[in-house]
Design an enzyme around this catalytic site. Structure first.
Site, PDB file in Angstrom:
ATOM      1  N   GLY A  59       0.796  -1.224   0.000  1.00 32.31           N
ATOM      2  CA  GLY A  59       0.000   0.000   0.000  1.00 32.31           C
ATOM      3  C   GLY A  59       0.826   1.272   0.000  1.00 32.31           C
ATOM      4  O   GLY A  59       0.278   2.353  -0.179  1.00 32.31           O
ATOM      5  N   CYS A  97     -27.714  -9.324 -16.489  1.00 34.72           N
ATOM      6  CA  CYS A  97     -27.057  -8.934 -17.733  1.00 34.72           C
ATOM      7  C   CYS A  97     -27.985  -9.257 -18.908  1.00 34.72           C
ATOM      8  O   CYS A  97     -28.523 -10.363 -18.999  1.00 34.72           O
ATOM      9  CB  CYS A  97     -25.734  -9.671 -17.890  1.00 34.72           C
ATOM     10  SG  CYS A  97     -24.998  -9.501 -19.536  1.00 34.72           S
ATOM     11  N   CYS A 144     -25.966 -12.259 -21.118  1.00 33.97           N
ATOM     12  CA  CYS A 144     -25.669 -13.596 -20.593  1.00 33.97           C
ATOM     13  C   CYS A 144     -26.526 -13.949 -19.385  1.00 33.97           C
ATOM     14  O   CYS A 144     -26.498 -15.074 -18.913  1.00 33.97           O
ATOM     15  CB  CYS A 144     -24.189 -13.712 -20.233  1.00 33.97           C
ATOM     16  SG  CYS A 144     -23.727 -12.820 -18.748  1.00 33.97           S
ATOM     17  N   CYS A 154     -22.811  -7.066 -18.942  1.00 37.04           N
ATOM     18  CA  CYS A 154     -21.566  -7.249 -18.198  1.00 37.04           C
ATOM     19  C   CYS A 154     -20.505  -6.320 -18.754  1.00 37.04           C
ATOM     20  O   CYS A 154     -20.331  -6.202 -19.966  1.00 37.04           O
ATOM     21  CB  CYS A 154     -21.046  -8.673 -18.353  1.00 37.04           C
ATOM     22  SG  CYS A 154     -22.036  -9.928 -17.560  1.00 37.04           S
ATOM     23  N   CYS A 172     -18.677 -12.417 -19.962  1.00 37.85           N
ATOM     24  CA  CYS A 172     -19.992 -12.450 -20.594  1.00 37.85           C
ATOM     25  C   CYS A 172     -19.995 -13.416 -21.789  1.00 37.85           C
ATOM     26  O   CYS A 172     -20.891 -14.257 -21.922  1.00 37.85           O
ATOM     27  CB  CYS A 172     -20.370 -11.047 -21.044  1.00 37.85           C
ATOM     28  SG  CYS A 172     -22.109 -10.838 -21.454  1.00 37.85           S
TER      29      CYS A 172
END
Lengths: 265, 308
Positions: free
Chosen positions: B42, B251, B254, B276, B282
């Site tokens: 980080g 979606c 899909c 998606c 997808c």
């Protein structure tokens, strides 16, 4: 803390020893020494440019002095040298053990976030992570400093000068510091607002048992609020003593001038 | 890989030349910075960003990291907002295919290095993969504290109270934490980090991810890292816990109900479709649903394992 101590002999909260700050060749303040006890209000008066604000910044840990030491007794009973302690610890002390009320509220507030966030920031910094509690505390403090609670989500930039100053005081006192440094808290306010603010400060100081160092050039303010008085000129302390004693029987020519310059209506 | 241009006949860089566009000195410098970043999860490590043959804001920082890490055995995938077929993704993929001759793919499972802009793939990543994020502004404190030295001091002292002021403001004014992307996270309980402008939907995927995550900001000359299996916690309040976005519709292509959806305007009458944003995810789901193929129809290279 005082409960465990003999009532007549509490250890000093703040001990200032030979504090000196030079700006290049100019003297900010020189060889200032004094002691402050818990719950005591110390007035610091002097003409413009006499080093009051410099001294306050050194006391509050915002400026590093050229010489001398500031020793502070924490709630836990440890005596720390404010300028020798590591920076994380100093920052922690600045946010939990003491607070600084700036002369201009704009210096002490975040103007682009709401009043509630301003009050909550010290709590958040101290590790509070519960929104509901922060909100409740902020509302309590708005009431305590006589700001309409409905304005909690308003930005301080929409507040009047007096409200901004009161908000700054709430923000500083929210986590109950032992000591508060105030730099001309009533400066720039009209007289009636000054009077209300002084009432408020007097009440808060006595209710919370706060110690305070109060910088001002308004002798009326020190007469009302402070127990003891230090008079500064050209960076040096020229006179010190009980407030009434200094104001009623000034010894130094500058203090005499200062006292005699006050207009009475 | 039919759309890729090969730089040399065998698809490999010429012997004697540094592999992967950058010169050896620069790669060494970037790798050193990456090692430091991995060692301090980080923490933003400064590196000497070079001029790259694409503009700042297009992923120059991530390009440095990718160029320093890929080798001849790697398979590279590049996505932009989850899609393999947008300008940014296509350009960078072709860039590496051309300059390094590296193998490229659109299949998340097959990739060893994935360079990404603003998304984390839906398919969970494994320990043998590296995810390289393109980062425009690496400093999570930037909009709270404009002074760079003060930001660094705040990180050094773990002085993050001011960050919560922003979350407080969201709840006070909107009733919930409204930050929806670039949602700050606490890494390994120590440094607050900008996860780059990924939607907060992806934040939980960062936590204890088996893959190595590297973040590069070319303009700001900073890079940082989340090593595998590192805790990544999104900042929140006890009484307002962190939440991700939800959609009421699946979606439109899909039928997925668990992926991040983009809203697409499909006609002039205000018709809209939610699909998606992860195109690979997808397409694979559709291929499986249609039953015709166990792999995406456009891929002609070796098979990867299928989505669950």
């Amino acid at each position: 803390m005082t409960a465990t101590m003999p009532i007549n002999d509490p250890p000093p909260l703040l001990t200032v020893d030979g504090l000196t700050k030079h700006y290049d060749r100019h003297v900010g303040c020189a060889a200032v020494s004094f002691t402050l006890w818990p719950g005591e209000v110390l007035g610091l008066v002097g003409e413009s440019g006499s080093g009051k604000t410099t001294l306050l910044a050194c006391l509050a840990g915002r400026l590093t002095p050229s010489a001398g030491a500031v020793r502070f007794r924490t709630r836990a009973g440890a005596v720390v040298d404010v300028h020798r302690v590591a920076e994380p610890e100093r920052r922690r002390l600045m946010r939990t053990e003491w607070g600084l009320v700036h002369q201009t509220p704009r210096d002490g507030l975040r103007l682009d976030v709401s009043a509630g966030a301003n009050i909550g920031e010290r709590l958040l910094t101290a590790g509070e992570r519960h929104y509901g509690r922060i909100r409740a505390t902020a509302l309590d403090w708005l009431a305590a400093v006589e700001i309409d609670q409905a304005r909690i989500d308003h930005r301080p930039s929409t507040f009047s000068g007096g409200m901004q100053q009161r908000l700054q005081i709430a923000r500083t006192l929210v986590n109950r510091p032992q000591l508060v440094y105030m730099d001309e808290p009533t400066g720039g306010l009209d007289v009636s607002v000054q009077a209300r603010l002084l009432d408020l400060l007097r009440r808060l100081v006595s209710d919370l048992g706060l110690a305070a160092v109060l910088v001002t050039h308004d002798l009326g303010v020190v007469r009302l609020l402070s127990d003891r008085l230090i008079v500064m000129r050209a960076g040096r302390v020229v006179e010190a003593g009980l407030t009434d004693q200094v104001l009623d029987d000034p010894q130094h020519p500058y203090t005499q001038l200062l006292v005699s310059s006050v207009l009475s209506v | 890989m039919t759309d890729e241009i090969q730089s040399s006949a065998d698809g490999r860089a010429a012997p004697g030349y540094s592999y992967g566009y950058l010169d050896a000195q620069t790669k060494r410098m970037v790798r050193r910075a990456v090692l430091k970043a991995v060692a301090i999860p980080g923490y933003q490590v400064a590196f000497a960003s070079r001029e790259m043959p694409l503009p700042y804001g297009w992923g120059t920082g991530a390009l440095h990291i990718t160029a320093s890490l890929i080798g001849p055995d790697d398979v590279l995938k590049v996505i932009d907002q989850g899609a393999d077929d947008t300008t940014n993704a296509v350009s960078i993929r072709r860039f590496f295919a051309r300059t390094a001759g590296v193998r490229t793919t659109e299949a998340t499972a097959d990739a060893t290095v994935i360079q990404t802009r603003h998304r984390v793939p839906e398919r969970p990543l494994g320990p043998d993969q590296v995810l390289v994020y393109q980062v425009p502004i690496p400093e999570p404190l930037r909009w709270i504290e404009p002074r760079e030295p003060e930001c660094r001091r705040m990180h050094a002292l773990e002085d993050y109270g001011a960050l919560y002021v922003r979350l407080y403001e969201d709840i006070a004014h909107i009733g919930r934490i409204a930050t929806s992307y670039n949602y700050p996270v606490m890494v390994n309980g120590r440094y607050v980090m900008s996860p780059s402008p990924i939607p907060k939907f992806d934040n939980p995927k960062l936590d204890r991810m088996p893959a190595l995550q590297l973040f590069g900001a070319g303009r700001e000359r900073r890079l940082y890292a989340v090593p595998p299996y590192t805790t990544v916690k999104s900042l929140d309040f006890e009484d307002h816990p962190f939440e991700v976005q939800h959609w009421e519709t699946p979606c439109g292509l899909c039928g997925a109900t668990d992926s991040f959806l983009d809203e697409v305007i499909v006609d002039d009458a205000g018709g809209r479709l939610y699909v998606c944003s992860d195109t690979d995810h997808c397409a694979r789901r559709r291929a499986i649903r249609d039953g015709s193929a166990t792999r995406a129809p456009w891929r002609d290279d070796t098979d990867g394992p299928e989505v669950a």
